[in-house]
Design an enzyme around this catalytic site. Structure first.
Site, PDB file in Angstrom:
ATOM      1  CB  SER A 194      36.140  38.669  72.962  1.00 35.41           C
ATOM      2  OG  SER A 194      35.346  38.276  71.873  1.00 35.41           O
ATOM      3  CG  ASP A 286      33.194  44.984  69.389  1.00 35.34           C
ATOM      4  OD1 ASP A 286      32.853  44.068  68.628  1.00 35.34           O
ATOM      5  OD2 ASP A 286      33.574  44.791  70.561  1.00 35.34           O
ATOM      6  CG  HIS A 316      35.943  42.373  69.112  1.00 31.16           C
ATOM      7  ND1 HIS A 316      34.971  42.315  70.085  1.00 31.16           N
ATOM      8  CD2 HIS A 316      36.635  41.216  69.213  1.00 31.16           C
ATOM      9  CE1 HIS A 316      35.058  41.169  70.734  1.00 31.16           C
ATOM     10  NE2 HIS A 316      36.066  40.489  70.222  1.00 31.16           N
TER      11      HIS A 316
END
Length: 356
Positions: A194, A286, A316
């Site tokens: 991320s 995601d 995610h």
């Protein structure tokens, strides 16, 4: 009093983890009744255990990490991760100082001397996450891949806005390169998820420019384009843990006025020569899926060896679900196997899609 609150907090976290673990260990038919009808979107089916975990989070009314003050958000993430992470054995773990940046070294039981080292940079929107939030993943991937992992604890926004996290990540990687003999590292690479995936990609850029060793870059659902909307952002921006609101809050807390800076907008960055081979991992459900895969395509077009893997049924944050269900642990195991291959020099691979 503080010690008592801490003890009660740990006990509560264990209780939540035990509850989630038991429910996600139920037979699939029972999980389906609890989770509700299958979720199919964009030609993908959400993994059953992930669907149930999301429903449990909603029923528990867990606040999102982006809600409230940064401190409350960090506490919320610790609670969420505490319910889904596990305790995994490993050869040794020790905290150290990586050139002024707190870090933690994981050495697997199978580690040779010397062996590969992955500098890991955690996610959390640049404003939350720490060494503890990704401890389970670091343990699992170190043991599975047989590599040392040096996890980096960079300073967080909004107290430390852009480009502090980028500077810390680069400083820690440079320190690891300079001290790789002390760390038992024969080869060295960088990885992150991320926001940490954004930082890891930036470090890989700078390593190439400085001609530092970098054998591989592992980018798990990386943030690469904070400016341009994507189809996955429209499809999955609500209801699948990472939300559009979280992304907006994270971007504003860390980089207000800097969204187009190539350190954040990696899809607009000039790719340096000698960039390390890349493992890019995305999740089907995601919002960041498409921008991660766009960046992988750009790397491949520039001649960088790329292994792109999409786990269709996952969301995610699945790296932090290392202790519950079957889908996320299986994906982490796959990442560990691919990381071992990458350090052995086998990165380039046709795009892989894994149903989970």
């Amino acid at each position: 009093m503080h010690a008592m609150r801490s003890l009660l907090g740990h006990a509560w976290a264990r209780t939540e983890r035990l509850t989630v673990t038991r429910l996600l260990d139920l037979p699939p038919a029972v999980q389906r009744r609890l989770a509700g009808p299958p979720v199919v979107r964009d030609g993908q089916r959400l993994a059953l255990d992930v669907q149930l975990a999301l429903r449990l989070q909603r029923l528990a009314r867990m606040p999102g990490p982006h809600q409230g003050t940064p401190e409350r958000g960090r506490a919320a993430l610790r609670r969420i991760v505490g319910a889904t992470t596990g305790e995994h054995p490993i050869g040794s773990v020790r905290d150290l100082d990586a050139g002024g940046v707190p870090a933690r070294l994981y050495v697997p039981r199978s580690a040779g001397a010397p062996g590969p080292l992955l500098v890991w940079i955690h996610g959390g929107g640049f404003f939350c996450g720490d060494l503890e939030s990704h401890d389970g993943f670091c343990r699992l991937v170190a043991e599975r891949a047989g590599v040392r992992v040096l996890a980096v604890d960079y300073r967080l926004a909004p107290e430390h806005p852009f480009p502090v996290a980028h500077d810390d990540a680069l400083a820690a990687y440079r320190w690891a390169v300079e001290h790789r003999d002390d760390l038992g590292a024969a080869d060295i690479g960088v990885g992150g998820d991320s926001a940490g995936g954004n930082l890891a990609a930036y470090v890989a850029h700078e390593a190439a420019r400085a001609q530092w060793p970098c054998a591989v870059q592992l980018l798990v659902y990386p943030m690469t384009d904070p400016e341009h909307p994507t189809r996955s952002a429209e499809l999955f921006g609500e209801g699948f843990f990472l939300t559009t609101e979280f992304i907006d809050v994270a971007t504003e807390r860390y980089g207000p006025g800097h969204h187009s800076d190539p350190r954040l907008a990696l899809v607009a960055a000039e790719l340096p020569d000698g960039l390390a081979p890349a493992m890019v991992v995305t999740a089907g459900y995601d919002p960041l899926r498409d921008e991660g895969e766009t960046y992988a395509a750009q790397l491949r077009e520039a001649g960088v060896p790329v292994r792109l893997t999409r786990f269709e049924g996952l969301i995610h944050g699945f790296l932090n679900m290392d202790g519950v269900g079957v889908s996320a642990p299986a994906a982490i195991a796959r990442i560990g196997d691919d990381l071992a291959s990458a350090f052995a020099g086998a990165v380039a691979d046709p795009r892989a899609t894994v149903s989970a």
